[in-house]
Design a protein around this motif. Structure first.
Motif, PDB file in Angstrom:
ATOM      1  N   ARG A  20      83.820  53.424   7.977  1.00 36.82           N
ATOM      2  CA  ARG A  20      85.235  53.218   7.681  1.00 36.82           C
ATOM      3  C   ARG A  20      86.057  54.309   8.364  1.00 36.82           C
ATOM      4  NH1 ARG A  20      83.662  53.685   1.433  1.00 36.82           N
ATOM      5  NH2 ARG A  20      82.155  51.975   1.336  1.00 36.82           N
TER       6      ARG A  20
ATOM      7  N   ARG B  82      89.627  39.508   9.340  1.00 38.88           N
ATOM      8  CA  ARG B  82      88.205  39.630   9.025  1.00 38.88           C
ATOM      9  C   ARG B  82      87.421  38.875  10.087  1.00 38.88           C
ATOM     10  NH1 ARG B  82      85.342  37.186   3.552  1.00 38.88           N
ATOM     11  NH2 ARG B  82      83.473  38.520   3.531  1.00 38.88           N
TER      12      ARG B  82
ATOM     13  N   VAL C 216      81.886  41.762   6.768  1.00 40.99           N
ATOM     14  CA  VAL C 216      82.367  42.864   5.932  1.00 40.99           C
ATOM     15  C   VAL C 216      82.952  42.299   4.650  1.00 40.99           C
ATOM     16  CG1 VAL C 216      84.053  44.743   5.775  1.00 40.99           C
ATOM     17  CG2 VAL C 216      82.836  44.329   7.917  1.00 40.99           C
ATOM     18  N   ASP C 217      82.573  42.874   3.524  1.00 35.10           N
ATOM     19  CA  ASP C 217      83.120  42.469   2.236  1.00 35.10           C
ATOM     20  C   ASP C 217      84.606  42.812   2.205  1.00 35.10           C
ATOM     21  OD1 ASP C 217      83.253  41.492  -0.303  1.00 35.10           O
ATOM     22  OD2 ASP C 217      82.238  43.179  -1.268  1.00 35.10           O
ATOM     23  N   PHE C 218      85.455  41.818   2.099  1.00 34.20           N
ATOM     24  CA  PHE C 218      86.897  42.039   2.211  1.00 34.20           C
ATOM     25  C   PHE C 218      87.618  40.989   1.372  1.00 34.20           C
ATOM     26  CE2 PHE C 218      90.894  41.916   4.935  1.00 34.20           C
ATOM     27  CZ  PHE C 218      91.379  43.117   4.443  1.00 34.20           C
ATOM     28  N   LYS C 219      88.514  41.454   0.506  1.00 31.83           N
ATOM     29  CA  LYS C 219      89.191  40.564  -0.430  1.00 31.83           C
ATOM     30  C   LYS C 219      90.688  40.846  -0.432  1.00 31.83           C
ATOM     31  CE  LYS C 219      85.066  41.013  -3.307  1.00 31.83           C
ATOM     32  NZ  LYS C 219      84.445  42.024  -2.397  1.00 31.83           N
TER      33      LYS C 219
ATOM     34  N   CYS D 234      94.774  44.395  -0.714  1.00 34.83           N
ATOM     35  CA  CYS D 234      93.628  44.152   0.166  1.00 34.83           C
ATOM     36  C   CYS D 234      92.595  45.248  -0.088  1.00 34.83           C
ATOM     37  CB  CYS D 234      94.045  44.171   1.633  1.00 34.83           C
ATOM     38  SG  CYS D 234      95.199  42.868   2.100  1.00 34.83           S
ATOM     39  N   SER D 235      91.328  44.870  -0.254  1.00 38.49           N
ATOM     40  CA  SER D 235      90.312  45.872  -0.538  1.00 38.49           C
ATOM     41  C   SER D 235      88.923  45.322  -0.249  1.00 38.49           C
ATOM     42  CB  SER D 235      90.388  46.317  -1.999  1.00 38.49           C
ATOM     43  OG  SER D 235      89.427  47.321  -2.280  1.00 38.49           O
ATOM     44  N   ASN D 236      87.992  46.238  -0.019  1.00 40.19           N
ATOM     45  CA  ASN D 236      86.581  45.873   0.093  1.00 40.19           C
ATOM     46  C   ASN D 236      85.837  46.160  -1.200  1.00 40.19           C
ATOM     47  OD1 ASN D 236      86.752  48.711   0.386  1.00 40.19           O
ATOM     48  ND2 ASN D 236      84.746  48.757   1.388  1.00 40.19           N
ATOM     49  N   ASP D 237      86.558  46.618  -2.235  1.00 39.98           N
ATOM     50  CA  ASP D 237      85.962  47.016  -3.505  1.00 39.98           C
ATOM     51  C   ASP D 237      86.282  45.968  -4.574  1.00 39.98           C
ATOM     52  OD1 ASP D 237      85.654  48.248  -6.137  1.00 39.98           O
ATOM     53  OD2 ASP D 237      85.341  50.136  -5.045  1.00 39.98           O
TER      54      ASP D 237
END
Length: 253
Positions: free
Chosen positions: A67, A147, A153-156, A167-170
Motif C-alpha cells: 500500500r 479496481r 484486491v479486496d476493495f469495497k 471506500c476501504s479495503n477493510d
C-alpha cells in the motif's frame, strides 16, 4: 486504507443505501476517522476540507499487495497492489525509474485532465496487475477510483448515514461506517464523481445495481454488475470528462 468524502463530492450511487437497515447504525465522517485512528494509531491521515479525508495504514500489509499514498500538485492517491508493466508506463509518461505506482497514476490522471483526448477507460486498460486505487484532485474536487478487472484486491464502497461515500479495503471499517449500506466495488470498473460508475472492460455497457433480498423480502444487500444486454448509446458525461467519453464512443464505433 480508507477514503471518506461528503455527498457533494463523493456523490455515491443511491443504490448503496437500499438495504433497509443500512443507515440506522452508520457513522458520520468524524466518527469514522476516530474509529480508523483508534484501530490503526500509526496510520497516515490527510484531512481535506469539510471533514473529508484519506487514510492509510501499513499494518498487516501483504508483501504481494503493498500500500502507498502519494501527494503531488494537490492530487492525492492511495494505491494498493502492484503494476506488472511499470517499466513501460514510466517510459510512456516520462517518469524516473524511482517512480511508484501511485506516482504513475497521478501522472496518468494529469495527462487525461490537461492534455490527452482519451477517455479514462482507455488509460486504465493499459494498467496490468493487481490493484485498486482512490485518487482525489483537491483543486477540482475530482474523485477517481478503480479496481482491476479480476478483483484481485479486496476493495469495497458504501454510504454513511450523512450520505458520504466510503471506500476501504477493510471489511470491519466499512461495516462500522456504513451499517449494511456497502458493497464490493465491481471489478473492472471506474467511478468518477462527475460521470458515475462505468466498466473499463465494457465501456459501452451499463453497470447495474443488483438487489439481494432475505427470506422476509427485505433488501439485505446490493452488488453492481455489467449488463451485457444493454448497450449505451452514449456515456454520461459532464465537464472535462465529456472529451474522454466522446472519444470512447467514437473509438468503439
Amino acid at each position: 486504507m480508507l477514503a471518506v468524502f461528503e455527498k457533494a463530492i463523493g456523490n455515491p450511487p443511491e443504490e448503496l443505501s437500499l438495504p433497509s437497515t443500512g443507515l440506522t447504525n452508520s457513522k458520520n465522517r468524524q466518527e469514522i476517522a476516530e474509529i480508523f485512528q483508534s484501530l490503526w494509531p500509526e496510520s497516515t491521515l490527510f484531512n481535506h476540507s469539510n471533514g473529508n479525508f484519506m487514510a492509510l495504514s501499513h499494518e498487516d500489509e501483504s508483501p504481494l499487495l503493498p500500500r502507498s499514498i502519494v501527494v503531488m500538485d494537490d492530487i492525492f492517491c492511495i494505491f494498493i497492489g502492484t503494476l506488472e508493466n511499470m517499466c513501460e508506463l514510466k517510459r510512456h509518461y516520462g517518469l524516473s525509474r524511482q517512480a511508484t505506482e501511485a506516482m504513475v497514476l497521478i501522472e496518468a490522471y494529469k495527462v487525461l485532465r490537461d492534455r490527452a483526448p482519451y477517455p479514462p477507460d482507455q488509460v486504465v486498460k493499459d494498467l496490468e496487475g493487481k490493484f485498486a486505487f482512490v485518487l482525489f484532485d483537491a483543486k477540482s474536487h475530482t474523485l477517481f477510483t478503480t479496481r482491476d478487472r479480476d478483483g484481485s484486491v479486496d476493495f469495497k464502497w458504501g454510504m454513511a448515514g450523512d450520505g458520504s461515500l466510503i471506500c476501504s479495503n477493510d471489511t470491519d471499517i466499512i461495516r462500522e461506517a456504513c451499517g449494511k449500506s456497502w458493497a464490493p466495488f465491481p471489478p473492472g470498473c471506474i467511478f468518477m464523481n462527475g460521470t458515475g460508475l462505468m466498466s473499463f472492460v465494457h465501456p459501452l455497457h451499463k453497470v447495474r445495481a443488483i438487489v439481494r433480498e432475505d427470506d422476509d423480502g427485505q433488501i439485505c444487500g446490493v452488488t453492481f454488475q455489467v449488463d451485457m444486454f444493454t448497450r449505451l448509446r452514449s456515456i454520461p458525461r459532464t465537464g472535462s470528462a465529456a472529451n474522454w467519453a466522446d472519444a470512447a464512443v467514437i473509438e468503439a464505433e
